[in-house]
Design a protein around this motif. Structure first.
Motif, PDB file in Angstrom:
ATOM      1  N   LEU A 485       0.799  -1.222   0.000  1.00 17.88           N
ATOM      2  CA  LEU A 485       0.000   0.000   0.000  1.00 17.88           C
ATOM      3  C   LEU A 485       0.835   1.276   0.000  1.00 17.88           C
ATOM      4  CD1 LEU A 485      -2.871  -0.970   2.478  1.00 17.88           C
ATOM      5  CD2 LEU A 485      -2.723  -1.274  -0.003  1.00 17.88           C
ATOM      6  N   LEU A 486       2.112   1.172   0.305  1.00 21.23           N
ATOM      7  CA  LEU A 486       2.941   2.380   0.354  1.00 21.23           C
ATOM      8  C   LEU A 486       3.215   2.941  -1.039  1.00 21.23           C
ATOM      9  CD1 LEU A 486       4.539   4.385   2.032  1.00 21.23           C
ATOM     10  CD2 LEU A 486       6.505   2.846   1.927  1.00 21.23           C
ATOM     11  N   LEU A 487       3.571   2.092  -1.982  1.00 25.39           N
ATOM     12  CA  LEU A 487       3.904   2.559  -3.325  1.00 25.39           C
ATOM     13  C   LEU A 487       2.703   3.183  -4.044  1.00 25.39           C
ATOM     14  CD1 LEU A 487       6.418  -0.128  -4.645  1.00 25.39           C
ATOM     15  CD2 LEU A 487       6.877   2.160  -3.787  1.00 25.39           C
ATOM     16  N   PRO A 488       1.499   2.581  -4.019  1.00 24.14           N
ATOM     17  CA  PRO A 488       0.368   3.272  -4.650  1.00 24.14           C
ATOM     18  C   PRO A 488       0.035   4.605  -3.986  1.00 24.14           C
ATOM     19  CG  PRO A 488      -0.353   1.280  -3.516  1.00 24.14           C
ATOM     20  CD  PRO A 488       1.133   1.233  -3.582  1.00 24.14           C
ATOM     21  N   THR A 489       0.285   4.734  -2.678  1.00 24.87           N
ATOM     22  CA  THR A 489       0.071   6.012  -2.004  1.00 24.87           C
ATOM     23  C   THR A 489       1.028   7.073  -2.539  1.00 24.87           C
ATOM     24  OG1 THR A 489      -0.641   4.852   0.005  1.00 24.87           O
ATOM     25  CG2 THR A 489       0.005   7.155   0.234  1.00 24.87           C
ATOM     26  N   VAL A 490       2.296   6.688  -2.690  1.00 22.66           N
ATOM     27  CA  VAL A 490       3.275   7.620  -3.261  1.00 22.66           C
ATOM     28  C   VAL A 490       2.895   7.984  -4.691  1.00 22.66           C
ATOM     29  CG1 VAL A 490       5.700   7.855  -3.962  1.00 22.66           C
ATOM     30  CG2 VAL A 490       5.132   6.785  -1.773  1.00 22.66           C
ATOM     31  N   PHE A 491       2.477   7.000  -5.464  1.00 22.12           N
ATOM     32  CA  PHE A 491       2.069   7.242  -6.849  1.00 22.12           C
ATOM     33  C   PHE A 491       0.935   8.257  -6.924  1.00 22.12           C
ATOM     34  CE2 PHE A 491      -0.815   6.372 -10.341  1.00 22.12           C
ATOM     35  CZ  PHE A 491       0.023   6.283 -11.443  1.00 22.12           C
ATOM     36  N   LEU A 492      -0.080   8.069  -6.101  1.00 25.84           N
ATOM     37  CA  LEU A 492      -1.246   8.952  -6.170  1.00 25.84           C
ATOM     38  C   LEU A 492      -0.912  10.363  -5.691  1.00 25.84           C
ATOM     39  CD1 LEU A 492      -4.219   8.916  -6.961  1.00 25.84           C
ATOM     40  CD2 LEU A 492      -4.785   8.550  -4.550  1.00 25.84           C
ATOM     41  N   ILE A 493      -0.071  10.472  -4.655  1.00 26.43           N
ATOM     42  CA  ILE A 493       0.306  11.811  -4.170  1.00 26.43           C
ATOM     43  C   ILE A 493       0.988  12.602  -5.282  1.00 26.43           C
ATOM     44  CG2 ILE A 493       1.865  13.028  -2.604  1.00 26.43           C
ATOM     45  CD1 ILE A 493       1.311  10.868  -0.527  1.00 26.43           C
ATOM     46  N   VAL A 494       1.847  11.949  -6.044  1.00 25.51           N
ATOM     47  CA  VAL A 494       2.549  12.633  -7.134  1.00 25.51           C
ATOM     48  C   VAL A 494       1.602  12.938  -8.285  1.00 25.51           C
ATOM     49  CG1 VAL A 494       4.400  12.400  -8.846  1.00 25.51           C
ATOM     50  CG2 VAL A 494       4.750  11.594  -6.496  1.00 25.51           C
ATOM     51  N   THR A 495       0.843  11.928  -8.721  1.00 23.73           N
ATOM     52  CA  THR A 495       0.009  12.072  -9.919  1.00 23.73           C
ATOM     53  C   THR A 495      -1.207  12.965  -9.677  1.00 23.73           C
ATOM     54  OG1 THR A 495       0.688   9.845 -10.591  1.00 23.73           O
ATOM     55  CG2 THR A 495      -1.242  10.776 -11.672  1.00 23.73           C
ATOM     56  N   TYR A 496      -1.841  12.839  -8.534  1.00 16.83           N
ATOM     57  CA  TYR A 496      -3.103  13.518  -8.276  1.00 16.83           C
ATOM     58  C   TYR A 496      -2.952  15.033  -8.415  1.00 16.83           C
ATOM     59  CZ  TYR A 496      -7.692  14.227  -6.146  1.00 16.83           C
ATOM     60  OH  TYR A 496      -9.009  14.581  -5.922  1.00 16.83           O
ATOM     61  N   TRP A 497      -1.944  15.584  -7.770  1.00 16.21           N
ATOM     62  CA  TRP A 497      -1.817  17.040  -7.761  1.00 16.21           C
ATOM     63  C   TRP A 497      -1.187  17.554  -9.046  1.00 16.21           C
ATOM     64  CZ3 TRP A 497      -4.939  18.390  -4.183  1.00 16.21           C
ATOM     65  CH2 TRP A 497      -5.070  17.614  -3.033  1.00 16.21           C
ATOM     66  N   MET A 498      -0.349  16.733  -9.694  1.00 21.91           N
ATOM     67  CA  MET A 498       0.204  17.153 -10.985  1.00 21.91           C
ATOM     68  C   MET A 498      -0.873  17.206 -12.063  1.00 21.91           C
ATOM     69  SD  MET A 498       3.906  15.192 -11.242  1.00 21.91           S
ATOM     70  CE  MET A 498       4.243  15.907 -12.853  1.00 21.91           C
ATOM     71  N   CYS A 499      -1.822  16.293 -12.004  1.00 19.85           N
ATOM     72  CA  CYS A 499      -2.867  16.232 -13.020  1.00 19.85           C
ATOM     73  C   CYS A 499      -4.013  17.184 -12.744  1.00 19.85           C
ATOM     74  CB  CYS A 499      -3.399  14.808 -13.146  1.00 19.85           C
ATOM     75  SG  CYS A 499      -2.168  13.627 -13.727  1.00 19.85           S
TER      76      CYS A 499
END
Length: 650
Positions: A485-499
Motif C-alpha cells: 500500500l505504500l507505493l500506490p500512495t506515493v504514486f497517487l500523491i505525485v500524480t493527483y496534484w500534478m494532473c
C-alpha cells in the motif's frame, strides 16, 4: 567475530540430552506407475492399485517401474553411512523412505529405529536436509536460525535459552564469521555455497536430532567446501548421532570419513559394508582398477557399468553390473541380513529402547506437550511469521527497480495529464482508466509468484511441524499490507496534484481509499491464481489473460458489451475501480451537466459530454454497489487462495 564456544557445563537443556538411534532397513522396495499416453512422454505417478481402471487402453498404457529393489542396510550411532550411486539410481527415494517421508502403496519393506517401527518420537528426533537449500535469501544466517528456533523449539524453553541454542549451533558448525551475512541464492549474493549448506544443516541441528539424513549435501560445491561439510558431519557423528547421507561423487578425502557405504545402481544394491573394505571386496570377485584410483570413483564407475578393470573395458567384458548384483546377493546380502538380526544388536537396541523410554518420560513428554502448544498457540506463530515476512519481503517490495518503476510512471502520468481541466472529459477518463489498469495489473502480477516461489520452503517447514497453514497465510496477508500500500500512495500523491484532479482533500482521500482497495483486491486475485495453479509460468499466463479480459470490459473501450459477454464486466476489478474513481471526481453529474449545458443528466442528447454524464456518471451501477462488489471480491479471492493452499499436501 566468532562467538566464543559455549561452556559444556552450561549447555542449553535441549542440547544436553543424548538419544542414540540405530536405524535398520530391510528389503525396502518402491514401485511407481508409468503412464504412457498416445505413445508420448511418460508421466511418473505414485503407485496406486486400480487408479486408472476404466481408462481407454488404446490411448493410455500403464507399466510398472521398480525404483528400489530390496535394499537392506543399517546405520549406527556415531557412524556415517554414505549412499553412493549415479543419478537416477534411487538414492533420494531411499532416503525419503527410511526417513518416513515416502508414503504410498508402492512402498514395501521394513524400516526400524531401535528395533521398532518409526514413531512420532523417532520422527521428532530425525533431521532431514534436502538437496536444495530451502532458505529465505534476504535473511542473515543468525536471523534464519533465530526464527527457526522460535518456531520449532519447545515453548517450555525461554527466549534466552533458545538464543543460547542458536549461539551453540553457530559455534558448533563454524558459522560465526558469516552469522550477520544474508544467506542469498543464485540471484542474490550472500554466503558461499558451503556456508549455505551448513546453514541448512544447522536448521536441523537446532533440534538436536539423533538421526540426521542428508540428500547430497556436497552437490554443487568445490572439493574444499565439500570436505568442510563432510568434516561437519563427522563432528556431529562423534557426538553420538546417526548420520545417513547420499553423495554423488565424493573426493578420496571425503570417502575416508565414511564408516559404511551403500552402493546403488538402477535401484539395486551392489555393495553394503565398511568403506575401507569396499576395494578388497571387489578385488575378491575379480574387479581391480588398472591404476591407483579414488575408491569412490571406482565404485561409481562400476555402478555406471563403464569401468575398465585389469585393462579390459566394458565392451570386451559385458554385463559387469549384472555380475555385481549376483555377487552381492550370494556373498554380501546374507551377511548384511544376519547383522541386522544379530542378537547382540537386539541387546543393544534393548538398552537403547530403555534409554528412549526414560527420555520420553523427560524430554519426550515435553516434546509431546510442545507439539500441542505449538499448534494451539496460533498467535505466537503468527507474530513470529509476520516479523520474518516483514524482514524478508521488504527487500523485494522496495527494491530499486520497483520503486523506480512506480515513480517514473507517476511522473510520466503527471506530465502527460498536467493540470487537465475538469471539463476535458476524454482526457480525464483516460487518466482514471490508466490508474485503474496500472494498479490492477501491477499488484496482480507481483503477487501471482508469491506462493509458487515459497511452496518448497513452506512445505518443508510445515512437514517439520513449525506452524499451521492458517498462521502462515494470515501473516503473509497482513505482512503484505504495508508493503503493497505504500507505493500506490506515493504514486497517487505525485500524480493527483500534478494532473489537477479535484483539489478537495476529501476527494483525494476517497480516491486514495478506492485505489488502495483496488490494489488489495487485485493482489488477492494474483494470490488465488498462484495458489490454484502453483506454477509460476502458468499462473502468470492465467493472470495475463484474466487482466486482459478485465481491461477490455472495464468500461472505457467498450460501453455496449454483447449480452453473452456482459457478465465478464461484473467480475472485472477494473470496472468497479474505474466507476468509483469517476464517481469521486464527478459526483452525481449535476455539476458537469450544468457546465456542459445539458438540460438534465438523464436526458439523451447529441453532445458527447452529456452522453458521458448519462452512461458513466449516472447509469449502470451505483457507487454503493461498486463498493460492495469490491469488498466481496476482497474476501472471496483470499478465501479461494487459502482453500487452494489447503488442498495441496506437498
Amino acid at each position: 567475530m566468532d562467538a566464543p564456544p559455549p561452556d559444556p557445563k552450561r549447555r542449553p537443556p535441549l542440547l544436553s540430552s543424548s538419544f542414540p538411534i540405530t536405524l535398520k532397513f530391510m528389503d525396502v522396495t518402491y514401485r511407481a506407475k508409468i503412464v504412457n499416453k498416445h505413445g508420448g512422454r511418460s508421466i511418473r505417478r505414485m503407485f496406486a492399485p486400480s487408479s486408472h481402471q476404466g481408462t481407454n487402453p488404446d490411448t493410455t498404457s500403464l507399466r510398472e517401474r521398480t525404483i528400489l529393489n530390496g535394499i537392506t542396510g543399517m546405520a549406527s550411532p556415531g557412524q556415517i553411512l554414505a549412499v553412493l550411486g549415479p543419478s537416477g539410481s534411487g538414492k533420494s527415494t531411499l532416503l525419503n523412505a527410511i526417513s518416513g517421508r515416502l508414503k504410498g502403496d508402492g512402498l514395501a519393506g521394513t524400516v526400524l529405529a531401535n528395533g521398532a517401527k518409526l514413531s512420532k518420537t523417532i520422527l521428532r528426533r530425525t533431521g532431514f536436509v534436502s538437496q536444495d537449500d530451502l532458505l529465505y535469501p534476504h535473511l542473515t544466517v543468525r536471523e534464519t536460525l533465530v526464527f527457526c528456533s522460535l518456531l520449532r523449539l519447545p515453548t517450555s524453553l525461554s527466549k534466552k535459552e533458545k538464543m543460547e541454542v542458536v549461539d551453540s549451533v553457530i559455534s558448533e558448525l563454524g558459522l560465526g564469521k558469516c552469522e550477520n551475512t544474508i544467506v542469498g541464492n543464485s540471484f542474490v549474493r550472500g554466503v558461499s555455497g558451503g556456508e549455505r549448506k551448513r546453514v541448512s544443516i544447522a536448521r536441523e541441528v537446532l533440534m538436536n536430532p539423533s538421526l540426521l539424513i542428508l540428500d547430497e549435501p556436497t552437490s554443487g560445491l568445490d572439493s574444499t567446501a565439500a570436505q568442510r561439510v563432510v568434516k561437519t558431519l563427522r563432528s556431529l557423528a562423534q557426538k553420538g548421532k546417526t548420520v545417513v547421507t547420499s553423495v554423488h561423487q565424493p573426493s578420496s578425502q571425503a570417502y575416508q570419513e565414511f564408516d559404511a557405504v551403500l552402493l546403488l545402481s538402477d535401484g539395486k544394491c551392489l555393495y553394503f559394508g565398511k568403506g575401507s573394505d569396499a576395494m578388497s571386496y571387489f578385488e575378491s570377485i575379480g574387479l581391480t582398477p588398472s591404476f591407483p584410483v579414488n575408491p569412490a570413483d571406482f565404485l561409481l564407475d562400476l555402478a555406471n557399468d563403464v569401468c575398465q578393470v585389469n585393462g579390459i573395458g566394458e565392451r570386451d567384458r559385458p554385463n559387469i553390473k549384472q555380475n555385481l548384483v549376483r555377487s552381492y546377493h550370494t556373498t554380501l546380502a546374507p551377511k548384511v541380513k544376519a547383522a541386522c538380526k544379530d542378537s547382540s544388536a537386539k541387546n543393544t537396541n534393548h538398552l537403547i529402547k530403555n534409554r528412549c523410554s526414560s527420555e520420553e518420560r523427560g524430554y519426550g513428554h515435553r516434546s509431546n506437550t510442545r507439539d500441542k502448544i505449538s499448534f494451539s498457540n496460533w498467535f505466537n506463530q503468527f507474530s513470529i511469521l509476520l516479523h520474518r515476512s516483514l524482514k524478508e519481503r521488504r527487500h523485494e517490495s522496495f527494491n530499486t527497480l520497483r520503486v523506480s518503476q512506480v515513480v517514473a510512471s507517476a511522473l510520466l502520468a503527471g506530465s502527460l495529464w498536467w493540470h487537465s481541466h475538469y471539463t476535458n472529459i476524454q482526457d480525464r477518463l483516460g487518466l482514471l482508466f490508466f490508474i485503474s489498469i496500472f494498479w490492477g495489473v501491477f499488484p496482480a502480477f507481483n503477487s501471482v509468484f508469491a506462493f509458487p516461489q515459497e511452496r518448497p520452503i513452506v512445505t518443508k517447514e510445515r512437514a517439520s511441524g513449525m506452524y499451521t497453514l492458517s498462521s502462515y497465510f494470515t501473516a503473509r496477508i497482513v505482512g503484505d499490507l504495508p508493503m503493497e500500500l505504500l507505493l500506490p500512495t506515493v504514486f497517487l500523491i505525485v500524480t493527483y496534484w500534478m494532473c489537477g484532479l479535484e483539489t478537495d482533500l476529501w476527494a483525494f482521500l476517497l480516491t486514495l481509499l478506492v485505489l488502495l482497495g483496488h490494489v488489495l483486491v487485485c493482489q488477492g486475485l494474483g494470490l488465488a491464481l498462484g495458489a490454484a495453479i502453483m506454477d509460476a509460468k502458468q499462473a502468470s499466463t492465467a493472470a495475463a489473460v484474466t487482466m486482459l479480459a478485465f481491461v477490455i470490459t472495464g468500461g472505457y473501450y467498450v460501453h455496449k458489451v454483447p449480452s453473452c459477454m456482459g457478465w465478464i464486466k461484473y467480475t472485472s476489478t477494473i470496472f468497479y475501480c474505474y466507476r468509483l474513481l469517476i464517481s469521486v471526481q464527478y459526483g452525481d453529474g449535476n455539476r458537469i451537466s450544468h457546465l456542459l449545458g445539458c438540460s438534465h443528466p438523464h436526458r439523451q442528447t447529441a453532445g458527447a459530454g452529456c452522453k458521458f454524464v448519462e452512461d458513466d456518471v449516472v447509469g449502470q451501477i451505483s457507487p454503493l454497489g461498486s463498493t460492495a462488489a469490491m469488498l466481496l471480491m476482497l474476501v472471496v479471492y483470499r478465501l479461494l487462495a487459502y482453500l487452494a493452499l489447503k488442498r495441496i499436501k506437498g
